[in-house]
Design a protein around this motif. Structure first.
Motif, PDB file in Angstrom:
ATOM      1  N   LEU A   1       0.822  -1.210   0.000  1.00  0.00           N
ATOM      2  CA  LEU A   1       0.000   0.000   0.000  1.00  0.00           C
ATOM      3  C   LEU A   1       0.860   1.267   0.000  1.00  0.00           C
ATOM      4  O   LEU A   1       0.529   2.251  -0.660  1.00  0.00           O
TER       5      LEU A   1
ATOM      6  N   PHE B   1       2.215   1.809  -3.466  1.00  0.00           N
ATOM      7  CA  PHE B   1       1.131   2.264  -4.329  1.00  0.00           C
ATOM      8  C   PHE B   1       0.797   3.741  -4.044  1.00  0.00           C
ATOM      9  O   PHE B   1       0.694   4.552  -4.958  1.00  0.00           O
ATOM     10  N   SER B   2       0.656   4.081  -2.763  1.00  0.00           N
ATOM     11  CA  SER B   2       0.253   5.452  -2.418  1.00  0.00           C
ATOM     12  C   SER B   2       1.301   6.463  -2.854  1.00  0.00           C
ATOM     13  O   SER B   2       0.961   7.522  -3.384  1.00  0.00           O
TER      14      SER B   2
ATOM     15  N   VAL C   1       1.135   6.702  -6.736  1.00  0.00           N
ATOM     16  CA  VAL C   1      -0.074   7.290  -7.303  1.00  0.00           C
ATOM     17  C   VAL C   1      -0.311   8.701  -6.768  1.00  0.00           C
ATOM     18  O   VAL C   1      -0.520   9.634  -7.533  1.00  0.00           O
ATOM     19  N   PHE C   2      -0.277   8.864  -5.455  1.00  0.00           N
ATOM     20  CA  PHE C   2      -0.697  10.151  -4.899  1.00  0.00           C
ATOM     21  C   PHE C   2       0.417  11.202  -4.939  1.00  0.00           C
ATOM     22  O   PHE C   2       0.170  12.347  -5.260  1.00  0.00           O
TER      23      PHE C   2
ATOM     24  N   LEU D   1      -0.261  12.103  -8.814  1.00  0.00           N
ATOM     25  CA  LEU D   1      -1.202  13.214  -8.675  1.00  0.00           C
ATOM     26  C   LEU D   1      -0.561  14.413  -7.984  1.00  0.00           C
ATOM     27  O   LEU D   1      -1.223  15.402  -7.719  1.00  0.00           O
ATOM     28  N   SER D   2       0.700  14.314  -7.676  1.00  0.00           N
ATOM     29  CA  SER D   2       1.494  15.359  -7.002  1.00  0.00           C
ATOM     30  C   SER D   2       0.748  16.061  -5.872  1.00  0.00           C
ATOM     31  O   SER D   2       0.662  17.282  -5.826  1.00  0.00           O
ATOM     32  N   LEU D   3       0.196  15.269  -4.958  1.00  0.00           N
ATOM     33  CA  LEU D   3      -0.369  15.851  -3.748  1.00  0.00           C
ATOM     34  C   LEU D   3       0.796  16.334  -2.880  1.00  0.00           C
ATOM     35  O   LEU D   3       1.826  15.670  -2.814  1.00  0.00           O
TER      36      LEU D   3
END
Lengths: 330, 171, 517
Positions: B142, B145-146, B149-150, B154-156
């Motif tokens: 996880l 993955f986080s 992806v994030f 998604l460039s959080l």
């Protein structure tokens, strides 16, 4: 376990040592650009544009971070109370620096003492628009109409305490007219009601009103800046209208603006370096074009000191205006 | 009087409670309570008139309606048979709540990697079965993955590593 | 008619146009716009599936990237993200009962129940097929009737919106299948919770109790993640071993012949309703899926199955929300008025590209205008082609033991909620709403009406007070003959209320009767 602990302590010590940068070395790590509004608004868009440009010239990532809440106060407070090392920048605007201090009963920061203002980025004129059904073709006729029908005309605005609202109140004050303020949630629904003729006039910022003006869905009577806008060269300024008929309108000058600020005690060298980087971005032709397409004329105010004195003079004007308009939040 | 429907009985009280809460919060605490305490507890907002409705107008009307409906549900509960309230299970409630709070408050200081691992471990502990190895593998998957992806995708604007580590392999 | 097809042809030519693109020094001839469309819908599907990450934040983040693209390519991609997210959102709603967008709340009701009965495949397929059909029809509607429909949209003022919201709230009661009074009470509780935050009319902070994080109100995502997501996880965990595997029998992937028969009429009605409501910029699209669900539950022969996994309850709202998503481009393209935050961003994107949105776009830049419309159709086609094979993969996900599934869901929810304003407080609120949802379930109160009340509450109050301000306090403005639309909605609301209340009353009388005997 013990070894891990030692490692953590060492790492912490190392980071403490590194947290005191000389201004020559700034920036050595990524910068944070706080946007005190939700993603997607004009301030947010310009912040993202700026971040990309700053990244090029400063050589470190500049990460925009949205911290919306309480009319922008939360994000500005965050920057004002962050360590004054030049790594936390904030998009500060007319609302958070000049209007909110008098609109809100208590604000968690002082716009002059807790912040160092770096550079004014965007200045968007407001424009006085009227519904097509309204017979008034110019400011003089509008004032006459408002005087003939006191309390019958409605003026919309994007929210209570917005520049549009305050410009309307200012207009009422200097022309001695009485109109009813109808607040909306953003200027888009207010524009829709104007197109349908339910609301009669509105002070809106040029960027959001321009499409409707160009499409002849509403009529622009005047812009609120001292000089005419390049986007609507045929539309006079309120100041001009003041010279011709309504003397009270002379010198009427209200723009929506925003820029970049940092915590108050940020070293002078860092502020200057940052300001130079922002000015360089603003002079880049592509960036200039993008901002222009958002309705912004290139601001004449550039240096940190000019910006700071601009903020304090705006603060004075709007404190007075908010008090007279009776608007209040909180 | 006998409570025939436990569910409705408590639901009625819940609605009455919420209704009164919003009314009091909107118009302020009644005068006699203020006098007892000595200060204005909750100042409340203006009611206004129907032309220029104040901020308290709509909430008071709605709060009143909610309280009345609550009363109806309450009445119903002693007239009509209804189901019992099923048992509350506090274990999953506690662990799920604590794990999401821990994640939220540790994300900024500890970074996404550690905060995610903490969330996965606490929440998994609230389930029926807890196997160290499984949960460890799951948290690694996880976390990867986080971060991909994030943070990367998604460039959080989340920190990946704890704040006290100066050199972070992933930015 | 001929003109329309001519225009659409311009659009399709633009979409499929081959362009010479230089990537890493190599020049290639590619149908670039179609590639951007594909990237958009893929990205949209991804963020739609991830709970809490919405299209607004994604589009905002991507805006700077789009500057280097041609305007048409940029807009095609951004629009693709928007409707791709709609598709992705229904997937999460059906699989794990998580509505990431207000439009997918109703999809949860029956979609998730279908999934629990091993019919996730047909539910996902229905959603995809319904959305595709609705997307096609709505694209045609946009192409043919955009300007006149925009005029209709302008007929909606505060009074009309208020009456529409009243009708919507009455319809919300139908979402619940338990007690009528409790459903109404939940709607009102939702309305009250929606009022938290800055009051639009006076600027006063209400019910924020000095917590500055609450000054802008409570976010929809926070409430939905709490009341649906957290609550569902707790409810599943309390059942011992029962839900170790989400569902043992996966069932068929595709809908049966019977399913197809049952979904036709709901899809048609949903599309119609969604297209109509989507053109209203002041929150019409929000009502689309709710309205469609209510309509189906009232007209369907299988209305007793609603809430227990009726395929109509997936088909209608999914088509309605996709149709609404497409037609909500109408106010943007013809009036320059954005109907939601995504549309506002599209305006921003257009302006930064040097295009003033509004009716002149159609005449001045026909390639752009019609290209965008054509791309919507192409994008929908891509989504359905993409989503049908994906169903198999999604279903496999359901066979993952629940003890692996729920920590992952929780993590994604927490990340999503945190990212809204990058502060821990929202996660705290999410946990609170999880608790509230859990208590409500225990007390036999359903969360769906509360959520709808929560969405509509602020809009309703705002429009009520604005209408009263504009009419200078005349309460007749809602039913005066000069406002036939408003009057119509209020009448419809009364009729609907009677239809809903009658069977409930009758049932009660019968029950009292039985007891007396």
């Amino acid at each position: 376990m013990q070894r891990l602990l030692v490692l953590i302590v060492l790492a912490a010590a190392a980071s403490l040592a590194a947290a005191q940068p000389g201004p020559q070395s700034w920036p050595t790590r990524p910068l944070k650009l706080v946007v005190p509004y939700a993603a997607g608004g004009p301030v947010d868009i310009s912040a993202r544009l700026l971040a990309a440009k700053l990244q090029e010239s400063l050589g470190q990532p500049v990460v925009p971070e949205n911290r919306p809440g309480a009319g922008g106060s939360i994000g500005v407070e965050l920057a004002a109370k962050s360590p004054p090392d030049g790594y936390t920048l904030v998009m500060s605007a007319i609302a958070t620096l000049a209007i909110n201090p008098s609109l809100y009963a208590s604000l968690p920061y002082d716009p002059l003492k807790d912040l160092r203002h770096v550079t004014l980025l965007v200045q968007v004129p407001n424009v006085l628009i009227v519904a097509n059904e309204l017979p008034a073709k110019n400011v003089k006729e509008l004032v006459a109409l408002a005087k003939a029908r006191p309390g019958k005309l409605d003026f919309g605005s994007g929210s209570t305490g917005s520049t549009g609202h305050l410009a309307g109140e200012m207009f009422k004050m200097v022309t001695g007219t009485f109109m009813v303020h109808i607040p909306y949630k953003g200027s888009a629904p207010a524009l829709a009601d104007m197109m349908a003729g339910r609301v009669h006039l509105m002070f809106d910022n040029l960027a959001s009103a321009l499409p409707s003006i160009k499409a002849d869905k509403v009529r622009a009577l005047a812009v609120t800046t001292k000089a005419r806008s390049g986007f609507l060269p045929e539309v006079p300024t309120l100041d001009e209208a003041g010279r011709q008929s309504e003397a009270g309108l002379r010198g009427f000058d209200m723009t929506t603006w925003w820029g970049v600020s940092v915590a108050a005690k940020t070293p002078q060298a860092v502020v200057e370096r940052l300001s130079a980087a922002i000015v360089k971005a603003m002079d880049a032709p592509d960036f200039k074009d993008r901002l222009r397409s958002m309705g912004s004329e290139a601001p004449l105010i550039r240096t940190p000191d000019e910006f700071a004195s601009f903020v304090s003079s705006e603060l004075k004007i709007y404190t007075e205006l908010v008090k007279r308009s009776g608007a209040k939040a909180d | 009087m006998k409570i025939k429907s436990q569910q409705d009985w408590w639901a009625g009280w819940m609605f009455i409670g919420f209704g009164l809460f919003f009314i009091v919060a909107a118009i302020g605490t009644p005068e006699f309570i203020d006098k007892m305490v000595g200060t204005r507890l909750i100042p409340g907002y203006q009611m206004g008139s129907s032309v220029r409705m104040g901020p308290a107008y709509f909430p008071v009307v709605l709060g009143g309606m909610l309280a009345c409906l609550g009363l109806l549900v309450l009445l119903d509960s002693i007239i009509e048979e209804g189901p019992k309230v099923a048992k509350f299970h506090f274990r999953p409630l506690l662990f799920i709540a604590v794990s999401s709070l821990a994640f939220a408050y540790l994300l900024k200081p500890l970074g996404l990697v550690l905060a995610s691992i903490i969330l996965v471990f606490i929440s998994a502990y609230g389930g029926h079965e807890f196997k160290w190895k499984e949960v460890a593998i799951m948290s690694v998957v996880l976390v990867i993955f986080s971060v991909l992806v994030f943070v990367k995708g998604l460039s959080l604007p989340f920190p990946v590593c704890p704040g006290f580590i100066e050199i972070c392999p992933i930015r | 008619m001929e003109g329309i097809f001519g225009n659409l042809a311009i659009g399709f030519i633009e979409v499929f146009k081959l362009q010479a693109i230089t990537i890493a020094g190599m020049t290639m001839t590619l149908p670039f716009n179609i590639i951007m469309c594909l990237i958009g819908v893929l990205l949209g599907t991804l963020i739609g599936v991830l709970p809490g990450i919405g299209p607004v934040a994604t589009i905002a983040m991507l805006l700077p990237v789009t500057f280097n693209l041609a305007p048409i390519a940029a807009l095609i991609m951004l629009a693709g993200i928007y409707y791709g997210a709609q598709y992705g959102g229904s997937t999460t709603a059906i699989l794990v009962n998580l509505p990431g967008e207000s439009s997918s709340v109703v999809t949860c009701l029956d979609g998730y129940q279908m999934a629990r009965r091993g019919r996730a495949g047909p539910a996902l397929a229905t959603a995809a097929i319904g959305s595709f059909f609705a997307g096609c029809v709505a694209t045609l509607v946009v192409a043919m009737f955009a300007p006149p429909l925009a005029e209709v949209a302008l007929k909606f003022g505060p009074a009309e919106y208020f009456s529409l919201m009243v009708l919507g709230l009455v319809a919300a009661v139908v979402l619940a299948h338990g007690s009528l009074i409790k459903a109404i009470a939940m709607v009102i509780l939702g309305l009250l919770l929606g009022l938290v935050g800055t009051d639009v009319n006076s600027g006063v902070l209400r019910f924020s109790f000095g917590i500055s994080e609450m000054a802008d109100g409570i976010g929809f995502v926070t409430v939905a993640m709490g009341m649906f997501g957290i609550c569902e996880i707790i409810a599943n965990l309390e059942q011992k071993e029962h839900r170790e595997v989400f569902t043992s029998k996966v069932g068929s992937l595709m809908p049966s012949k019977e399913d197809f028969k049952r979904m036709v009429a709901p899809i048609l009605r949903g599309t119609l309703l969604g297209s109509a409501l989507g053109i209203l910029p002041g929150g019409g699209a929000l009502l689309a899926s709710f309205g469609a669900y209510t309509l189906e539950k009232k007209v369907s022969r299988n209305s007793h199955e609603f809430g227990k996994g009726a395929i109509e309850g997936v088909a209608a709202p999914e088509s309605a929300n996709n149709a609404g998503a497409q037609t909500s481009f109408i106010p943007l393209l013809t009036l320059g008025i954005p109907s939601n935050a995504v549309m506002a961003l599209m305006i921003g994107a257009m302006m930064i590209q040097g295009i003033a949105p509004g009716p002149q776009v159609m005449t001045e830049r026909p390639q752009l205008f019609w290209g965008m419309i054509a791309s919507m159709w192409v994008g929908n086609l891509m989504l359905v082609i993409l989503n049908l094979p994906l169903i198999g993969m999604w279903i496999k996900l359901l066979t993952v033991p629940y003890r692996y599934l729920y920590p992952s869901i929780l993590l994604f929810m927490a990340i999503g909620v945190f990212s809204i304003s990058n502060q821990p407080f929202d996660c705290f609120l999410m946990a609170c709403f999880g608790l509230l949802g859990y208590v409500c379930v225990k007390l036999g109160c359903e969360p769906a009406p509360l959520i709808l009340g929560f969405i509509l509450g602020p809009l309703m109050e705002e429009n009520l007070r604005r209408a009263m301000l504009l009419s200078r306090g005349d309460p007749w403005v809602f039913i005066s003959p000069s406002k036939p639309i408003s009057m119509g909605f209020l009448l419809a609301a009364i009729v609907l209320l009677v239809i809903i209340a009658l069977p409930a009353l009758r049932k009660k009388r019968e029950m009292v009767f039985v007891e007396e005997k």
